[in-house]
Design a protein around this motif. Structure first.
Motif, PDB file in Angstrom:
ATOM      1  N   ILE A 291       0.847  -1.194   0.000  1.00 61.93           N
ATOM      2  CA  ILE A 291       0.000   0.000   0.000  1.00 61.93           C
ATOM      3  C   ILE A 291       0.881   1.242   0.000  1.00 61.93           C
ATOM      4  CG2 ILE A 291      -1.941   1.166   1.109  1.00 61.93           C
ATOM      5  CD1 ILE A 291      -2.560  -1.655   0.194  1.00 61.93           C
ATOM      6  N   GLY A 292       1.081   1.804  -1.175  1.00 58.67           N
ATOM      7  CA  GLY A 292       1.815   3.056  -1.305  1.00 58.67           C
ATOM      8  C   GLY A 292       3.320   2.929  -1.292  1.00 58.67           C
ATOM      9  N   GLU A 293       3.855   1.719  -1.260  1.00 55.47           N
ATOM     10  CA  GLU A 293       5.308   1.518  -1.224  1.00 55.47           C
ATOM     11  C   GLU A 293       5.718   0.521  -2.297  1.00 55.47           C
ATOM     12  OE1 GLU A 293       7.268   3.272   0.655  1.00 55.47           O
ATOM     13  OE2 GLU A 293       5.701   4.225   1.855  1.00 55.47           O
ATOM     14  N   GLU A 294       6.896   0.740  -2.869  1.00 57.14           N
ATOM     15  CA  GLU A 294       7.409  -0.144  -3.907  1.00 57.14           C
ATOM     16  C   GLU A 294       8.339  -1.195  -3.305  1.00 57.14           C
ATOM     17  OE1 GLU A 294       6.671  -0.308  -7.045  1.00 57.14           O
ATOM     18  OE2 GLU A 294       5.561   1.552  -7.377  1.00 57.14           O
ATOM     19  N   LEU A 295       8.276  -2.412  -3.817  1.00 54.63           N
ATOM     20  CA  LEU A 295       9.160  -3.480  -3.380  1.00 54.63           C
ATOM     21  C   LEU A 295      10.522  -3.338  -4.053  1.00 54.63           C
ATOM     22  CD1 LEU A 295       6.644  -6.459  -3.648  1.00 54.63           C
ATOM     23  CD2 LEU A 295       7.368  -5.288  -1.567  1.00 54.63           C
ATOM     24  N   SER A 296      11.560  -3.728  -3.331  1.00 56.37           N
ATOM     25  CA  SER A 296      12.917  -3.658  -3.897  1.00 56.37           C
ATOM     26  C   SER A 296      13.508  -5.063  -3.990  1.00 56.37           C
ATOM     27  CB  SER A 296      13.807  -2.748  -3.038  1.00 56.37           C
ATOM     28  OG  SER A 296      13.848  -3.194  -1.694  1.00 56.37           O
ATOM     29  N   TRP A 297      12.767  -5.964  -4.593  1.00 57.26           N
ATOM     30  CA  TRP A 297      13.239  -7.332  -4.785  1.00 57.26           C
ATOM     31  C   TRP A 297      14.226  -7.403  -5.939  1.00 57.26           C
ATOM     32  CZ3 TRP A 297       7.960 -10.420  -4.710  1.00 57.26           C
ATOM     33  CH2 TRP A 297       7.433 -10.377  -3.408  1.00 57.26           C
ATOM     34  N   THR A 298      15.127  -8.354  -5.867  1.00 57.05           N
ATOM     35  CA  THR A 298      15.996  -8.634  -7.004  1.00 57.05           C
ATOM     36  C   THR A 298      15.194  -9.399  -8.054  1.00 57.05           C
ATOM     37  OG1 THR A 298      16.723 -10.769  -6.112  1.00 57.05           O
ATOM     38  CG2 THR A 298      17.955  -8.802  -5.422  1.00 57.05           C
ATOM     39  N   ASP A 299      15.741  -9.469  -9.251  1.00 51.70           N
ATOM     40  CA  ASP A 299      15.053 -10.210 -10.311  1.00 51.70           C
ATOM     41  C   ASP A 299      14.869 -11.671  -9.921  1.00 51.70           C
ATOM     42  OD1 ASP A 299      14.910  -7.941 -11.844  1.00 51.70           O
ATOM     43  OD2 ASP A 299      16.720  -8.396 -13.013  1.00 51.70           O
ATOM     44  N   LYS A 300      15.873 -12.230  -9.261  1.00 55.88           N
ATOM     45  CA  LYS A 300      15.771 -13.620  -8.829  1.00 55.88           C
ATOM     46  C   LYS A 300      14.665 -13.792  -7.801  1.00 55.88           C
ATOM     47  CE  LYS A 300      18.439 -17.366  -6.687  1.00 55.88           C
ATOM     48  NZ  LYS A 300      19.761 -17.767  -6.109  1.00 55.88           N
ATOM     49  N   GLU A 301      14.554 -12.848  -6.869  1.00 55.12           N
ATOM     50  CA  GLU A 301      13.510 -12.930  -5.845  1.00 55.12           C
ATOM     51  C   GLU A 301      12.129 -12.773  -6.460  1.00 55.12           C
ATOM     52  OE1 GLU A 301      15.913 -11.230  -1.917  1.00 55.12           O
ATOM     53  OE2 GLU A 301      14.917  -9.835  -3.309  1.00 55.12           O
ATOM     54  N   ARG A 302      12.007 -11.884  -7.451  1.00 55.40           N
ATOM     55  CA  ARG A 302      10.713 -11.720  -8.115  1.00 55.40           C
ATOM     56  C   ARG A 302      10.305 -12.999  -8.837  1.00 55.40           C
ATOM     57  NH1 ARG A 302       9.004  -6.441  -8.398  1.00 55.40           N
ATOM     58  NH2 ARG A 302      10.564  -4.873  -7.821  1.00 55.40           N
ATOM     59  N   HIS A 303      11.264 -13.620  -9.476  1.00 57.47           N
ATOM     60  CA  HIS A 303      10.965 -14.853 -10.211  1.00 57.47           C
ATOM     61  C   HIS A 303      10.615 -15.982  -9.246  1.00 57.47           C
ATOM     62  CE1 HIS A 303      11.163 -17.915 -13.341  1.00 57.47           C
ATOM     63  NE2 HIS A 303      11.957 -18.621 -12.545  1.00 57.47           N
ATOM     64  N   THR A 304      11.360 -16.082  -8.155  1.00 52.71           N
ATOM     65  CA  THR A 304      11.115 -17.160  -7.190  1.00 52.71           C
ATOM     66  C   THR A 304       9.777 -16.994  -6.502  1.00 52.71           C
ATOM     67  OG1 THR A 304      13.499 -17.377  -6.803  1.00 52.71           O
ATOM     68  CG2 THR A 304      12.026 -18.334  -5.147  1.00 52.71           C
ATOM     69  N   PHE A 305       9.447 -15.760  -6.117  1.00 50.05           N
ATOM     70  CA  PHE A 305       8.215 -15.529  -5.368  1.00 50.05           C
ATOM     71  C   PHE A 305       6.993 -15.536  -6.277  1.00 50.05           C
ATOM     72  CE2 PHE A 305       5.022 -13.184  -2.996  1.00 50.05           C
ATOM     73  CZ  PHE A 305       5.183 -13.682  -1.716  1.00 50.05           C
ATOM     74  N   ASN A 306       7.185 -15.266  -7.550  1.00 52.82           N
ATOM     75  CA  ASN A 306       6.105 -15.106  -8.523  1.00 52.82           C
ATOM     76  C   ASN A 306       5.520 -13.701  -8.418  1.00 52.82           C
ATOM     77  OD1 ASN A 306       3.975 -15.166 -10.300  1.00 52.82           O
ATOM     78  ND2 ASN A 306       3.098 -17.076  -9.509  1.00 52.82           N
ATOM     79  N   LYS A 307       6.013 -12.826  -9.299  1.00 53.34           N
ATOM     80  CA  LYS A 307       5.653 -11.416  -9.230  1.00 53.34           C
ATOM     81  C   LYS A 307       4.164 -11.170  -9.444  1.00 53.34           C
ATOM     82  CE  LYS A 307       6.837 -10.574 -14.116  1.00 53.34           C
ATOM     83  NZ  LYS A 307       7.688  -9.792 -15.024  1.00 53.34           N
ATOM     84  N   GLU A 308       3.460 -12.142 -10.050  1.00 58.21           N
ATOM     85  CA  GLU A 308       2.023 -11.968 -10.250  1.00 58.21           C
ATOM     86  C   GLU A 308       1.256 -12.049  -8.936  1.00 58.21           C
ATOM     87  OE1 GLU A 308       0.709 -14.771 -13.113  1.00 58.21           O
ATOM     88  OE2 GLU A 308       1.836 -13.869 -14.775  1.00 58.21           O
ATOM     89  N   LYS A 309       1.910 -12.530  -7.894  1.00 60.15           N
ATOM     90  CA  LYS A 309       1.274 -12.614  -6.586  1.00 60.15           C
ATOM     91  C   LYS A 309       1.530 -11.367  -5.747  1.00 60.15           C
ATOM     92  CE  LYS A 309      -0.082 -16.796  -7.492  1.00 60.15           C
ATOM     93  NZ  LYS A 309      -1.513 -17.103  -7.730  1.00 60.15           N
ATOM     94  N   ALA A 310       2.106 -10.344  -6.355  1.00 61.42           N
ATOM     95  CA  ALA A 310       2.368  -9.086  -5.655  1.00 61.42           C
ATOM     96  C   ALA A 310       1.550  -7.974  -6.305  1.00 61.42           C
ATOM     97  CB  ALA A 310       3.853  -8.737  -5.698  1.00 61.42           C
ATOM     98  N   MET A 311       0.830  -7.222  -5.494  1.00 58.71           N
ATOM     99  CA  MET A 311       0.009  -6.107  -5.968  1.00 58.71           C
ATOM    100  C   MET A 311       0.463  -4.839  -5.256  1.00 58.71           C
ATOM    101  SD  MET A 311      -4.128  -5.632  -5.617  1.00 58.71           S
ATOM    102  CE  MET A 311      -4.886  -4.008  -5.746  1.00 58.71           C
ATOM    103  N   VAL A 312       0.628  -3.761  -6.022  1.00 62.66           N
ATOM    104  CA  VAL A 312       1.100  -2.496  -5.468  1.00 62.66           C
ATOM    105  C   VAL A 312       0.058  -1.415  -5.721  1.00 62.66           C
ATOM    106  CG1 VAL A 312       2.909  -0.742  -5.476  1.00 62.66           C
ATOM    107  CG2 VAL A 312       3.503  -3.148  -5.868  1.00 62.66           C
ATOM    108  N   VAL A 313      -0.370  -0.743  -4.653  1.00 62.21           N
ATOM    109  CA  VAL A 313      -1.232   0.434  -4.770  1.00 62.21           C
ATOM    110  C   VAL A 313      -0.312   1.647  -4.760  1.00 62.21           C
ATOM    111  CG1 VAL A 313      -3.061   1.798  -3.728  1.00 62.21           C
ATOM    112  CG2 VAL A 313      -3.151  -0.700  -3.622  1.00 62.21           C
ATOM    113  N   ARG A 314      -0.190   2.313  -5.875  1.00 66.74           N
ATOM    114  CA  ARG A 314       0.780   3.395  -6.028  1.00 66.74           C
ATOM    115  C   ARG A 314       0.156   4.765  -5.734  1.00 66.74           C
ATOM    116  NH1 ARG A 314       2.283  -0.469  -9.852  1.00 66.74           N
ATOM    117  NH2 ARG A 314       4.511  -1.043  -9.707  1.00 66.74           N
ATOM    118  N   ASP A 315       1.056   5.746  -5.577  1.00 65.04           N
ATOM    119  CA  ASP A 315       0.669   7.148  -5.406  1.00 65.04           C
ATOM    120  C   ASP A 315      -0.301   7.330  -4.250  1.00 65.04           C
ATOM    121  OD1 ASP A 315       2.204   7.805  -7.676  1.00 65.04           O
ATOM    122  OD2 ASP A 315       0.538   7.311  -9.002  1.00 65.04           O
TER     123      ASP A 315
END
Length: 693
Positions: A547-571
């Motif tokens: 909620i209002g914050e961006e994740l700072s995962w590495t590319d490997k972490e995004r791939h391992t965790f599955n980036k489609e399972k992360a939702m970001v509410v921006r601004d």
């Protein structure tokens, strides 16, 4: 970072003290809890204020919500017009009302939709004409927005005299809204003159009393009734003065609000309208009206109720120590109380206790140092290390019992010793989790042969305990990890695998706390938790809602965790301006999808107290069908050792959200508590934790 009000600036007008909402002269009664056992609020803390909030930057105009174009209109009231109510005093006007009229007016108001959020804010934040920072931040070029909204019409109940008994729903003391000078018939100008805050919960009663019809009552003797009329006249005069000020600075018509005094005895409310009685004539909480402090304690006891986390060893609150079993036999044979006042038990003390328990069935008591009392390395003493290992050894021996000695006497006919039945043990502290974590983790390590990090996660997941661990406790347990596990291996007869003791990488990226489990499928945490995907995996968390914050995962972490399972509410900043209610549906749908697919979710913002806490409260309201006050206390109790702090606008958005929800035992749209009542309770709850400069 979430901005949290610590205290008003030194020259800011200080609001009058609020009478305690738990004014009962009797101990609080909590289901399943001994009425003689006091239940304290956990040892929580408030996050510190972030940088740059002393000189905030004016944000861009916030997008309007989906329903902002709908005209909510003005709230109606059974008290307006007041012509049908008999006059008690003509100048200033005061009218009479009976118990039935009070109950009907409160019920009617609770069913009125609240005004649109943008019609109430930023005025509700407190826009004092001399507070340049607050004014510049919100509306530097929109002076009209400083004026009080004319679309709100509430009902405020004022109790004159003793506040410890005979309290109606939402009742306040006269000094919470009236100017302190008896010669000034005016409302308090409660807006802070200096500083900046979007969490001015303490000013809401005085601000919204100016936009409300006011009902006054008090003691029923002659002197009490004279004082009631005196206060009612002052309030009525203050209403006239406030209206004149508004009319003099605006071309808008300001509503006419009225003052009433109750002519019915309080016994009429107790007999016919108990649903609006908070404290009865004897000073006891009725349970008909939610009291936040009491309800938080109820939720705390529910969350931390005693459960068996190892064979015959329970963990829970002190209140559960006094609950007997159904056959009136002691539920536990040994009660171990964790307290920061206790010293580490000596080997002699433990040996004496073991002998006593060998010869009696009477429940015994042992005290043990509470969590957070250990020194940092290298100051650990031999007595501390030996004491905790010997305590674990004693608990294990009692919990597992003893077998008959395989040796026989000279004739070879009888065993030398008699088998002893296992004993039941409760490790407890007041709230059930704060002080007990040191001993509970150490014993789990000993009983199950787990390294410190594995015991920590196991307690949180497999054992299902909402658990907070101090960083110094974790350091201490990691320091003596080998000693504990070597003693456990000797007791249980297995070989210790030293290679399994290496802590995982994620443990070093943690600040000592794990995310708080709010619901079985939903955790509440901070940005540091979210940026530790290995920790999320260890906890079984498979989704992240930012909620209002961006994740700072590495590319490997995004791939391992599955980036489609992360939702970001921006601004979305925690600035009191950016709306969150327009995101409720998307966020709750994402959370619910995780629930249906068995994918637990972490909801976070930067600190985990405001933006993400608001979403978690909304989900608890939706999933458990709870009103805002009950959902707020539910989440607050489960956010271990941290005070949730949704700001004023978020809380108002949640109250508007409540209007749309079909809650338990309620038909139609009806708020359980009104806005000024909720804000007052939140301010009262937070006062013990605010930092005093």
């Amino acid at each position: 970072m979430a901005a949290v009000l610590i205290r008003p600036p030194r020259d800011t007008p200080t609001p009058p003290p609020m009478p305690s909402t738990t004014a009962s002269t009797q101990p609080l009664s909590v289901p399943g809890v001994s009425s003689t056992t006091p239940i304290s609020i956990p040892n929580k803390h408030m996050p510190t204020v972030g940088p740059n909030y002393s000189n905030p930057v004016t944000p861009p105009a916030s997008p309007r919500s989906e329903n902002s174009e709908e005209a909510n209109g003005c709230m109606s009231s059974l008290l307006y017009p007041a012509d049908d109510y008999p006059s008690v005093n003509s100048s200033p006007p005061v009218r009479a009302i009976d118990a039935a009229g009070v109950a009907a007016s409160l019920n009617f108001t609770s069913r009125q939709p609240l005004p649109n959020i943008n019609d109430i804010f930023p005025w509700a934040h407190g826009l004092h004409q001399d507070n340049s920072i607050q004014l510049a931040f919100f509306f530097a070029r929109k002076r009209a927005m400083r004026r009080a909204p004319t679309c709100y019409r509430g009902v405020v109940v004022v109790k004159v005299g003793d506040q410890t008994h005979s309290r109606l729903k939402g009742s306040i003391a006269p000094e919470e809204i009236l100017h302190p000078s008896l010669t000034e018939n005016a409302f308090l100008n409660i807006d802070p003159k200096e500083g900046f805050s979007v969490r001015n919960f303490h000013i809401q009663v005085a601000k919204f009393a100016c936009l409300s019809d006011i009902i006054v009552y008090g003691e029923e003797d002659e002197a009490g009734q004279a004082e009631v009329l005196k206060i009612a006249k002052r309030i009525s005069a203050a209403q006239l003065y406030y209206r004149a000020q508004f009319q003099g600075s605006s071309n808008r018509e300001f509503p006419i609000y009225s003052t009433f005094i109750i002519k019915s005895p309080f016994s009429m409310f107790e007999k016919f309208f108990p649903e609006i009685v908070t404290t009865d004539s004897n000073g006891r909480l009725t349970g008909q009206v939610i009291d936040f402090c009491h309800w938080e304690r109820v939720e705390m006891c529910t969350m931390s109720k005693a459960t068996e986390f190892s064979k015959n060893v329970w963990l829970g609150p002190t209140a559960d120590a006094g609950v007997p079993s159904r056959d009136d036999t002691p539920r536990y044979n040994l009660l171990i109380e964790a307290s920061d006042q206790a010293a580490m038990p000596s080997v002699e003390t433990l040996g004496d206790l073991h002998q006593v328990m060998e010869s009696t069935e009477t429940t015994q008591v042992l005290v043990f140092p509470g969590s957070g009392t250990m020194q940092y390395a290298p100051r650990y003493s031999t007595a501390e290390i030996d004491g905790i290992i010997d305590t674990c050894r004693l608990i294990h021996s009692l919990a597992n019992g003893s077998q008959a000695d395989e040796d026989h006497d000279d004739d070879g006919d009888h065993p030398m010793t008699t088998p002893r039945e296992p004993r039941k043990i409760l490790i407890h502290c007041t709230d059930g989790y704060t002080e007990t974590s040191l001993l509970a983790l150490a014993y789990l390590m000993y009983a199950e042969g787990l390294p410190a990090h594995a015991a920590w996660v196991t307690m949180h997941t497999t054992k299902g305990r909402n658990f907070f661990a101090y960083d110094r406790d974790l350091q201490f347990l990691r320091h003596i990890e080998n000693r504990i596990l070597e003693a456990a291996a000797e007791t249980n007869g297995y070989c210790l695998n030293y290679t399994a003791l290496t802590p995982p990488e994620w443990i070093h990226r943690l600040d000592g706390s794990l995310p708080s489990r709010v619901l079985p499928y939903m955790y509440l945490g901070n940005l540091q938790h979210a940026n530790n995907p290995q920790m999320l995996a260890a906890l079984g968390i498979k989704r992240v809602l930012s909620i209002g914050e961006e994740l700072s995962w590495t590319d490997k972490e995004r791939h391992t965790f599955n980036k489609e399972k992360a939702m970001v509410v921006r601004d979305l900043q925690d600035n009191g301006c950016d709306p969150l209610e327009s995101q409720f549906r998307n966020c709750l749908d994402f959370i619910d999808e995780g629930r249906r697919t068995n994918e637990p979710i972490l909801v976070h913002c930067r600190v985990g107290v405001s933006r993400s806490a608001t979403i978690c409260i909304a989900e608890v309201m939706r999933a458990l069908k709870l009103s805002l006050p009950r959902a707020y206390c539910y989440v607050r109790a489960r956010r271990l050792n941290v005070i949730i702090q949704p700001h004023l606008r978020f809380m108002y958005e949640l109250l508007k959200f409540e209007e749309t929800m079909p809650f338990k035992n309620r038909h139609g749209s009806k708020r359980e508590l009104e806005w000024h009542h909720i804000a007052r309770e939140v301010a009262t709850m937070n006062r013990p934790y605010t930092r005093q400069n």
